[in-house]
Design a protein around this motif. Structure first.
Motif, PDB file in Angstrom:
ATOM      1  N   LEU A 252       0.607  -0.855  -0.029  1.00 54.13           N
ATOM      2  CA  LEU A 252      -0.133   0.093  -0.030  1.00 54.13           C
ATOM      3  C   LEU A 252       1.177   1.395   0.246  1.00 54.13           C
ATOM      4  O   LEU A 252       2.231   0.839   0.853  1.00 54.13           O
ATOM      5  N   THR A 253       0.469   2.321  -0.880  1.00 58.90           N
ATOM      6  CA  THR A 253       0.921   3.850  -0.938  1.00 58.90           C
ATOM      7  C   THR A 253       0.977   4.586  -0.692  1.00 58.90           C
ATOM      8  O   THR A 253      -0.944   4.438  -0.488  1.00 58.90           O
ATOM      9  N   VAL A 254       0.592   4.924   1.312  1.00 60.91           N
ATOM     10  CA  VAL A 254      -0.011   6.006   2.268  1.00 60.91           C
ATOM     11  C   VAL A 254       0.094   7.328   2.015  1.00 60.91           C
ATOM     12  O   VAL A 254      -1.143   7.696   1.392  1.00 60.91           O
ATOM     13  N   SER A 255       1.299   7.492   2.136  1.00 60.50           N
ATOM     14  CA  SER A 255       1.187   8.962   0.654  1.00 60.50           C
ATOM     15  C   SER A 255       0.915  10.356   2.283  1.00 60.50           C
ATOM     16  O   SER A 255       0.685   9.948   3.377  1.00 60.50           O
ATOM     17  N   GLN A 256       1.932  11.287   1.640  1.00 66.40           N
ATOM     18  CA  GLN A 256       1.129  12.737   3.062  1.00 66.40           C
ATOM     19  C   GLN A 256      -0.682  12.373   3.468  1.00 66.40           C
ATOM     20  O   GLN A 256      -0.707  12.853   4.752  1.00 66.40           O
ATOM     21  N   SER A 257      -1.310  12.554   2.552  1.00 65.62           N
ATOM     22  CA  SER A 257      -2.577  12.867   3.038  1.00 65.62           C
ATOM     23  C   SER A 257      -3.583  11.626   2.399  1.00 65.62           C
ATOM     24  O   SER A 257      -4.122  11.826   1.506  1.00 65.62           O
ATOM     25  N   PRO A 258      -3.209  10.856   3.600  1.00 69.01           N
ATOM     26  CA  PRO A 258      -3.970   9.481   2.753  1.00 69.01           C
ATOM     27  C   PRO A 258      -5.273   9.374   3.590  1.00 69.01           C
ATOM     28  O   PRO A 258      -5.663   9.720   4.315  1.00 69.01           O
ATOM     29  N   ASN A 259      -6.449   8.451   2.768  1.00 71.17           N
ATOM     30  CA  ASN A 259      -7.189   7.975   3.760  1.00 71.17           C
ATOM     31  C   ASN A 259      -7.477   7.051   4.057  1.00 71.17           C
ATOM     32  O   ASN A 259      -7.418   5.461   3.628  1.00 71.17           O
ATOM     33  N   VAL A 260      -6.922   7.534   5.624  1.00 71.76           N
ATOM     34  CA  VAL A 260      -6.477   6.239   6.691  1.00 71.76           C
ATOM     35  C   VAL A 260      -7.523   5.091   6.392  1.00 71.76           C
ATOM     36  O   VAL A 260      -7.578   3.801   7.053  1.00 71.76           O
ATOM     37  N   GLU A 261      -8.972   5.460   7.041  1.00 69.33           N
ATOM     38  CA  GLU A 261     -10.252   4.240   7.220  1.00 69.33           C
ATOM     39  C   GLU A 261     -10.019   3.298   6.122  1.00 69.33           C
ATOM     40  O   GLU A 261     -10.511   2.355   5.992  1.00 69.33           O
ATOM     41  N   GLU A 262     -10.184   4.071   4.928  1.00 68.75           N
ATOM     42  CA  GLU A 262      -9.909   3.221   3.247  1.00 68.75           C
ATOM     43  C   GLU A 262      -9.034   2.049   3.231  1.00 68.75           C
ATOM     44  O   GLU A 262      -9.128   0.879   3.602  1.00 68.75           O
ATOM     45  N   LEU A 263      -7.605   2.781   3.232  1.00 66.52           N
ATOM     46  CA  LEU A 263      -6.439   2.149   3.970  1.00 66.52           C
ATOM     47  C   LEU A 263      -6.492   0.807   5.383  1.00 66.52           C
ATOM     48  O   LEU A 263      -6.242   0.160   4.687  1.00 66.52           O
ATOM     49  N   ARG A 264      -6.982   1.644   6.469  1.00 65.91           N
ATOM     50  CA  ARG A 264      -7.285   0.882   7.257  1.00 65.91           C
ATOM     51  C   ARG A 264      -8.113  -0.671   7.243  1.00 65.91           C
ATOM     52  O   ARG A 264      -7.751  -1.484   7.302  1.00 65.91           O
ATOM     53  N   LEU A 265      -9.247  -0.255   6.400  1.00 66.65           N
ATOM     54  CA  LEU A 265     -10.206  -1.097   6.010  1.00 66.65           C
ATOM     55  C   LEU A 265      -9.701  -2.300   4.970  1.00 66.65           C
ATOM     56  O   LEU A 265      -9.471  -3.445   5.285  1.00 66.65           O
ATOM     57  N   ARG A 266      -8.946  -1.838   4.300  1.00 69.30           N
ATOM     58  CA  ARG A 266      -7.819  -2.714   2.848  1.00 69.30           C
ATOM     59  C   ARG A 266      -6.870  -3.767   3.729  1.00 69.30           C
ATOM     60  O   ARG A 266      -6.551  -4.883   3.690  1.00 69.30           O
ATOM     61  N   VAL A 267      -6.161  -3.216   4.814  1.00 73.08           N
ATOM     62  CA  VAL A 267      -5.643  -3.951   5.577  1.00 73.08           C
ATOM     63  C   VAL A 267      -6.060  -5.360   6.593  1.00 73.08           C
ATOM     64  O   VAL A 267      -5.662  -6.447   6.252  1.00 73.08           O
ATOM     65  N   TRP A 268      -6.999  -4.814   6.784  1.00 69.48           N
ATOM     66  CA  TRP A 268      -7.966  -5.292   7.721  1.00 69.48           C
ATOM     67  C   TRP A 268      -9.011  -6.563   6.576  1.00 69.48           C
ATOM     68  O   TRP A 268      -8.991  -7.820   6.847  1.00 69.48           O
ATOM     69  N   GLN A 269      -9.214  -6.878   6.034  1.00 76.05           N
ATOM     70  CA  GLN A 269     -10.059  -7.540   4.858  1.00 76.05           C
ATOM     71  C   GLN A 269      -8.872  -8.891   4.393  1.00 76.05           C
ATOM     72  O   GLN A 269      -9.040  -9.246   4.408  1.00 76.05           O
ATOM     73  N   PHE A 270      -7.327  -7.532   4.422  1.00 70.42           N
ATOM     74  CA  PHE A 270      -6.233  -8.356   3.584  1.00 70.42           C
ATOM     75  C   PHE A 270      -6.114  -9.434   5.363  1.00 70.42           C
ATOM     76  O   PHE A 270      -5.800 -11.020   4.942  1.00 70.42           O
ATOM     77  N   LEU A 271      -5.699  -8.989   6.233  1.00 67.58           N
ATOM     78  CA  LEU A 271      -5.844  -9.856   7.478  1.00 67.58           C
ATOM     79  C   LEU A 271      -6.775 -10.925   7.601  1.00 67.58           C
ATOM     80  O   LEU A 271      -6.171 -11.620   8.248  1.00 67.58           O
ATOM     81  N   SER A 272      -8.161 -10.598   7.918  1.00 65.95           N
ATOM     82  CA  SER A 272      -9.172 -11.707   7.476  1.00 65.95           C
ATOM     83  C   SER A 272      -9.023 -12.375   6.925  1.00 65.95           C
ATOM     84  O   SER A 272      -9.124 -14.076   7.519  1.00 65.95           O
ATOM     85  N   GLU A 273      -8.971 -12.620   5.753  1.00 62.94           N
ATOM     86  CA  GLU A 273      -8.163 -13.241   4.663  1.00 62.94           C
ATOM     87  C   GLU A 273      -7.426 -14.487   4.587  1.00 62.94           C
ATOM     88  O   GLU A 273      -7.486 -15.267   4.595  1.00 62.94           O
ATOM     89  N   THR A 274      -6.205 -13.919   5.402  1.00 67.28           N
ATOM     90  CA  THR A 274      -5.168 -14.525   6.153  1.00 67.28           C
ATOM     91  C   THR A 274      -5.627 -15.703   6.742  1.00 67.28           C
ATOM     92  O   THR A 274      -4.668 -16.499   7.298  1.00 67.28           O
TER      93      THR A 274
END
Length: 823
Positions: A252-274
């Motif tokens: 994931l590319t985070v950057s200076q002004s990230p949409n933290v909620e969306e990034l957090r959701l993507r990480v959680w979905q990935f880890l849930s599958e894992t």
């Protein structure tokens, strides 16, 4: 003139030097120059054989050689004109490009004709066994014919739509240039032995840490431009690491002004599958967070899941969360010299003709920073010694005492930008108007440049290629689309965050009301205070770019933009109130709305469209497309509409389209999942030249009267899997030149009267395996030159090759790259 005088006085040698310089300098003439170089290299050894044969040629043969000698002399004069021509004198450059094409064709005809059929035949029959020599001659002929058959020279565009059509049907200069960039990048990456070794060492060290006993969070830190992202991307491609984590790696590319909620959701979905998979295999997972700027963001994106490791890539160290951190080292002298020489000279060492001491001084000023070495090296490529000396002096003045290394890097980059031609520099600065670490659709960028810099598409693309060659941006091709058969539709631009910082730095010079670009570079809850303090005076910006969250009417300022021609609104919101100051943008020509939230946005304050009388281009992304109020219609100057990831697109299409945009020439609809049927009203867009409906998975039907689009030249119905057939009305599109129905996997047949498309030149029908027969009328497609299809149905078209002279059937390669799903 004797045959031995054909290349007397170093005509060929000098011409080759000029042609090599043209390849580096002129985009429009590059293809012709490259072919001429090849032809002269083919001629030289043959002429040498004739030269030492001692055979006197008949007068007729000698006169033919005299003529080619004069042709090459005229080529010298033409090449001098090309090299002396100002890059931005577009009309003159196009004329010179046509002359170069004629010269190349003339030399090519000689190589294929008189040179081989007459001169070589006579001479070599006298000296050698004919069978042996003609075997050799046939091989040479096949090589030349192969290279000539691959030569594609796109036509000149006189308007935006015509240029797109030319690119689509001819392969054209867009495809050639992208192919050349990819080839150069491959050569560049493959030739840096020392640097590759250094990168390999870094990857090995980080891999040992990640695959070791260190649990939790691991850091990679280094200053901007030091190669952190390059290292971590190489790491993620490492087979041993991928095997260790069973390919469970999320980048994931985070950057200076990230949409933290969306990034957090993507990480959680990935880890849930894992987690589910871990119960079976016991393997862990790796989450890579690139370009992280703040501790608070890191803390929100880290999940302490057993077996999961997080790799944080940042300019900063985060000792409070990272158990171990690897610091990216700057390049040593040998590595720095190799990288710089590759950018400046195309080889990994200093050439004999260069000033070794001066090169080392310039390299020393780059302080071992890979990005600085690449950019500055590219900016000095092919420049005279005085230019190098001037650059060295400017670099030596770019390091004030007490400033950070990042600031020093930006100042060094500034040296490279200062030498760019003015229009190229302006286009580079325009890149600051787009969010960091995001792919910029080339279609958006080219269209913006055409509107505000008064250039055509060819010149805009030439500028883009120059910026790419100077390492000031990166060009990416969407793997889903395979080769580039169309225009800019599948190309994206990305820029290193340091280079974007430089563009922002240069764009922010001067008083805020007088800046050419007014940019809000990071997502914020409100407009900058500096804007508010100066809102009582008019802003003279030509481009206005904002990056906000949800905006209500009260959040906007009253601002006056009498010179604004482009408005870029990047936001993250489910509802967005369009800025009232649009009504004070009388010259607005391009409006770009990009929603970065997870849900589609509803637009409010649509009455502002009533003041957009000069609007020529409209780009909506992830918008619930509204019906425009009747008071805002018609938009008589609107030529281009792009609807990407939008919903309810039928709303804007069902209203009287002729009232909305009576002179529309390009319509793009991409990833609009709720579009089931294209409304009949679209058939009244009689000026439409290009229609693209792509990745619309619910689309089942095209309008039966589509044949009324009597100006249509390009039609893409790409990746619409529920579309089973084309309407018979499509056969009335007598001006259609390019048709793309690839990945329409349920399509079973082509219309019976398909052969009426008398001007159709190219068809792309990859992954259309249910089409097992062609209509009998297909033999009438006399203009058809190129078909792309899968191997299992290629036989149908190959059977037509006898009836359709010049037809080339290309078997498409399989592509299963799903990396685009994470964009």
């Amino acid at each position: 003139m004797a045959v031995t005088d054909l290349f007397a006085g170093e005509i060929a040698t000098e011409l080759l030097k000029h042609l090599i310089a043209i390849v580096r300098k002129s985009t429009l003439c590059r293809a012709s120059a490259e072919e001429l170089i090849h032809h002269i290299h083919e001629l030289l050894p043959i002429i040498q054989e004739i030269k030492y044969s001692g055979v006197e040629l008949p007068q007729f043969r000698q006169s033919q050689l005299d003529r080619i000698s004069e042709t090459l002399r005229s080529g010298m004069e033409l090449s001098n004109k090309v090299l002396a021509s100002n890059r931005w004198n577009v009309y003159k450059n196009l004329q010179l490009a046509r002359k170069m094409e004629k010269l190349e064709k003339k030399v090519s005809r000689f190589v294929q004709g008189p040179m081989q059929a007459h001169v070589l035949a006579d001479v070599h029959h006298l000296r050698f066994d004919s069978a042996e020599r003609f075997d050799r001659l046939d091989g040479s002929t096949r090589r030349i014919e192969s290279q000539l058959s691959s030569l594609k020279i796109g036509g000149t565009a006189v308007a935006a739509a015509a240029a797109a059509a030319a690119a689509a049907v001819g392969g054209g200069w867009v495809e050639e240039e992208m192919g050349r960039v990819e080839e150069l990048q491959g050569m560049f990456e493959g030739s840096l032995g020392n640097l590759a070794l250094s990168l390999e060492v870094g990857v090995k060290k980080v891999k040992e840490i990640v695959m070791g006993k260190c649990d939790g969070v691991i850091g990679i830190s280094g200053i901007g431009g030091s190669g952190k992202t390059t290292l971590v991307k190489q790491l993620c491609r490492d087979h041993q690491l991928k095997s260790y984590f069973s390919d469970r790696i999320l980048f994931l590319t985070v950057s200076q002004s990230p949409n933290v909620e969306e990034l957090r959701l993507r990480v959680w979905q990935f880890l849930s599958e894992t987690e589910y998979m871990d119960s079976k295999s016991g393997a862990g997972a790796l989450v890579v967070l690139d370009d992280v700027w703040s501790l608070s963001v890191v803390e929100q994106l880290i999940f302490r899941v057993p077996g999961c490791k997080t790799l944080v890539v940042s300019r900063s160290k985060f000792p409070s969360v990272a158990n171990q951190t690897y610091e990216v080292e700057l390049l040593n002298n040998t590595e720095a010299m190799s990288l710089f020489c590759q950018s400046a000279f195309g080889q990994i060492s200093v050439p004999v003709s260069a000033d070794d001491r001066l090169v080392k001084q310039v390299v020393s000023e780059c302080k071992g920073l890979p990005l600085a070495l690449k950019v500055i090296g590219a900016s000095l490529r092919g420049q005279p010694p005085m230019f190098w000396i001037s650059a060295k002096k400017r670099l030596s003045r770019g390091e004030p005492i007490g400033e950070s290394h990042e600031v020093n890097l930006v100042k060094r980059m500034e040296t490279s930008i200062s030498y760019l031609p003015e229009k190229v520099k302006e286009c580079f600065l325009d890149l600051a108007c787009f969010p960091e670490d995001k792919k910029i659709p080339l279609d958006v960028l080219i269209n913006m440049w055409v509107e505000i810099h008064d250039i055509d598409e060819e010149e805009a693309f030439a500028i883009l290629m120059e910026l790419s060659e100077k390492n000031l941006l990166s060009m990416l091709k969407d793997a889903r689309a395979g080769d580039l058969y169309s225009s800019y539709y599948t190309i994206f631009v990305m820029q290193h965050d340091v280079l974007r910082d430089l563009a922002l730095h240069l764009s922010n010079w001067g008083h805020i009301n007088e800046r050419k670009r007014l940019i809000m570079p990071q997502r914020e809850a409100s407009l900058p205070k500096e804007w508010e303090r100066n809102a009582d005076q008019q802003f003279n910006a030509q481009i206005v770019s904002l990056h906000t969250g949800e905006m209500k009417e009260t959040d906007w300022l009253s601002m006056d933009f009498p010179k604004a021609e482009v408005l870029i609104l990047n936001f993250s919101s489910n509802e967005y109130f369009l800025p009232p100051f649009i009504t004070k943008m009388p010259r607005l020509r391009a409006l770009i709305l990009i929603n970065n939230s997870s849900l589609h946005a509803v637009l409010v304050n649509l009455s502002v469209f009533a003041t957009m009388g000069n609007l020529r281009s409209l780009w909506f992304e992830k918008i619930s497309v509204p019906q425009l109020p009747k008071s805002s219609l018609p938009l008589v100057k609107l030529r281009k509409i792009s609807l990407v990831l939008c919903k309810q697109v039928d709303k804007i299409l069902e209203q009287s389209v002729t009232d909305l945009a009576p002179h529309l020439s390009e319509l793009t609809i991409d990833h609009c999942i709720d579009l089931v049927k294209l409304p009949e009203s679209i058939c009244w867009l009689r000026s439409l030249v290009s229609l693209s409906i792509t990745n619309c998975h619910s689309l089942k039907e095209l309008p039966s009267d589509i044949g009324k689009l009597d100006c249509l030249q390009i039609m893409r119905v790409y990746a619409c899997p529920n579309l089973k057939s084309l309407p018979s009305g499509i056969c009335q599109l007598v001006w259609l030149k390019y048709l793309d129905i690839s990945q329409c996997v349920k399509m079973v047949l082509l219309p019976e009267n398909f052969g009426r498309l008398i001007r159709l030149e190219k068809i792309d029908m990859r992954e259309c395996s249910y089409i097992r027969t062609l209509p009998k009328s297909a033999v009438s497609l006399q203009s058809l030159r190129h078909v792309i299809c899968d191997e299992d149905i290629s036989w149908m078209w190959k059977d037509l090759e006898f009836a359709l002279p010049g037809l080339r059937v290309q078997v498409a390669e399989d592509c299963f790259d799903l990396n685009w799903l994470t964009d």
